[in-house]
Design an enzyme around this catalytic site. Structure first.
Site, PDB file in Angstrom:
ATOM      1  CD  GLU A   7     -26.120 -16.911 -33.826  1.00 52.14           C
ATOM      2  OE1 GLU A   7     -25.017 -16.727 -34.374  1.00 52.14           O
ATOM      3  OE2 GLU A   7     -26.241 -17.060 -32.602  1.00 52.14           O
ATOM      4  CD  GLU A  66     -26.811 -21.061 -30.764  1.00 51.17           C
ATOM      5  OE1 GLU A  66     -25.792 -20.383 -30.480  1.00 51.17           O
ATOM      6  OE2 GLU A  66     -27.036 -21.497 -31.896  1.00 51.17           O
TER       7      GLU A  66
HETATM    8  C1  FCB Z   1     -23.556 -18.927 -32.064  1.00 47.21           C
HETATM    9  C2  FCB Z   1     -23.707 -20.056 -33.072  1.00 47.21           C
HETATM   10  C3  FCB Z   1     -23.337 -21.414 -32.531  1.00 47.21           C
HETATM   11  C4  FCB Z   1     -22.124 -21.345 -31.631  1.00 47.21           C
HETATM   12  C5  FCB Z   1     -22.316 -20.294 -30.574  1.00 47.21           C
HETATM   13  C6  FCB Z   1     -21.183 -20.212 -29.591  1.00 47.21           C
HETATM   14  O1  FCB Z   1     -23.350 -17.736 -32.752  1.00 47.21           O
HETATM   15  O2  FCB Z   1     -25.029 -20.107 -33.552  1.00 47.21           O
HETATM   16  O3  FCB Z   1     -23.142 -22.280 -33.619  1.00 47.21           O
HETATM   17  O4  FCB Z   1     -21.007 -21.100 -32.402  1.00 47.21           O
HETATM   18  O5  FCB Z   1     -22.481 -19.044 -31.178  1.00 47.21           O
END
Ligand code: FCB
Length: 484
Positions: free
Chosen positions: A183, A389
């Site tokens: 990110e 994620e």
């Molecule tokens: C993302 C991050 C991770 C965590 C999730 C909830 O943006 O990469 O570390 O904080 O959100």
């Protein structure tokens, strides 16, 4: 790219609550964490300070004054946590490497105990039949590099290349997938623009310089990994795409601007070797982009085997008329105030999302994930994708028998796995899915207040307890069939 109109054209049953869906053979079911969020041991075995140590110890920056000093104590519980992953039947584990454990000041000599920690982790995963998916940078920049200018300084990309070569040599014979950055949007805009993340600077021009140096670090880091990895790993980067909607006509320009700054400013240089002309034009009053040097875009644009997609929720934008009170509700990571959107901040407003919401206040929208995967597939047809994620924070309640009946998290996961399955059946080359997160952990500015784990962590005793969602996910991971 993803508008409401598009949403209403596709999607099928609105609730996305399927079961019995069969995922393709070889589809990878994993779970993810990040170094600063779980490891603790912040000053052990030669680890240097990172920008998150500094930031979390600055009063007022993190909820309750929480820090990652101890976190889940994963550093000391590596063996038990590996056994837990095996017990859950995970096919892959996505973790990140703390750069300041490897090079305490970000450049120069290697701190061998730091390397050894990750080497043991990788071996422990392989022994248990779990694929190691390693991210080089999930936000814990060595403080010394920030002191030298941080991501707005080109030297940080030079240092990253050196660090990537060290890790390629150390683990490139065994890591299954390398990910350069997690990110970069957050690193650049939250770190240097809006200031809600470390190092907490508020400099719009610096945020855009950070964007470029992160892109450069990705490309040069990838080349360094390729040159030094003795095995045959796959290569990737993880981006947090903004899935944009609007709530009325005439807002195309708002979507275009935010899509440019959030999404295309990373995908276009990385995958096409160019910065989008409209983003350069939109930000002309902020910077002249002189930090992009000859040859940089060739370096940034490297082939990747898989594009990592992080997805939690959507954002609704519209053009701001400049007079009514400006709405600043953009959910995920709360980047609506100040200088999070250089060049467009005064032109776009982020409006209230339709619910329901998780404990983060993020709206639950599985159709957004399906739309995102379809949109990426259309834009980059030959690029395999991986959800690196997805998951949800809820205020879990521990039952008298010690179990954690987190039905709302199971529902969230069910709906997003259904969305992923729909994208698969519509032709998207989606290779796998990592649930965020294996453990409740340090949720950045929210400290320990927000629990994303499929395994509960008691932050007093540090004991782990598999939640109902963990058991549910285990059934999915071991059978490949979406359970009841
Ligand atoms: C993302 C991050 C991770 C965590 C999730 C909830 O943006 O990469 O570390 O904080 O959100």
């Amino acid at each position: 790219m993803n508008t409401v109109t598009e949403l209403h054209t596709h999607g099928g049953a609105a609730d996305y609550r399927d079961h019995g869906l069969i995922f393709p053979r070889g589809f990878v079911f994993g779970s993810a964490t990040a170094s600063y969020q779980v490891e603790g041991a912040f000053d052990e075995d030669g680890r240097g300070p990172s920008i998150w140590d500094t930031f979390s110890k600055t009063p007022g920056k993190v909820w309750n004054g929480d820090t990652g000093d101890v976190a889940c104590d994963h550093y000391h519980r590596q063996g038990a946590d590996l056994d837990l992953m095996k017990e859950l039947g995970l096919g892959a584990y996505r973790f990140s490497i703390a750069w300041p454990r490897i090079q305490p000041t970000g450049t120069g000599a290697v701190n061998q105990p730091g390397v050894d920690f990750y080497s043991r982790l990788v071996d422990g995963l392989l022994e248990r039949g779990i694929r190691p998916v390693a991210t080089l940078y999930h936000w814990d920049l060595p403080q010394a590099l920030e002191d030298a200018g941080g991501w707005p300084a080109r030297g940080t990309a030079d240092a990253f290349e050196e660090y990537a070569a060290i890790m390629g040599r150390a683990l490139g014979d065994r890591v299954h997938t390398w990910t350069t950055l997690n990110e970069p949007w957050c690193s650049a805009y939250l770190g240097y623009g809006q200031g809600g993340h470390a190092p907490g600077r508020h400099e719009p021009a610096a945020a855009l310089a950070a964007v470029h140096h992160l892109n450069l670090a990705h490309g040069r880091g990838l080349q360094a990994l390729r040159a030094t990895s003795a095995g045959d790993p796959e290569y990737s980067v993880t981006l947090n795409f903004h899935v944009l909607r609007t709530d009325g006509p005439g807002n195309d320009d708002a979507i275009r601007r935010i899509d440019g700054l959030a999404n295309r400013v990373f995908t276009h240089p990385m995958l096409r070797g160019e910065y989008p002309a409209d983003v350069i034009a939109d930000t002309a009053a902020v910077t002249d982009w002189e930090f992009v040097k000859d040859g940089d875009l060739d370096a940034v644009c490297q082939p990747i085997d898989v594009l990592g997609v992080n997805y939690y929720s959507t954002a609704t934008v519209r053009l701001w008329d400049g007079t009514s009170p400006r709405q600043q509700n953009d959910g995920h990571k709360g980047a609506s105030d100040g200088t999070a959107w250089p060049g467009s901040h005064e032109l776009v407003e982020f409006v209230e999302q339709p619910g329901p919401f998780t404990a983060m206040g993020w709206n639950i929208a599985p159709d957004g994930l399906e739309n995102l995967l379809m949109s990426l597939h259309e834009q980059f047809p030959h690029q395999p994708l991986m959800v690196t994620e997805n998951g949800a924070a809820f205020d879990d309640v521990v039952a008298a028998d010690g179990s954690v009946p987190d039905a709302d998290r199971i529902d969230y996961l069910r709906r997003h796995f259904t969305a992923a399955h729909r994208a698969l059946s519509r032709g998207v080359d989606l290779r796998g899915y990592f649930v965020w997160s294996l453990l409740d952990n340090f949720e950045w500015g929210y400290g320990y207040a927000k629990r994303f784990g499929i395994v509960r962590v008691d932050f007093d005793t540090l004991e782990r307890a598999v939640k109902d969602s963990g058991r549910w996910y285990s059934r999915l991971a071991t059978t490949g069939v979406l359970p009841e």
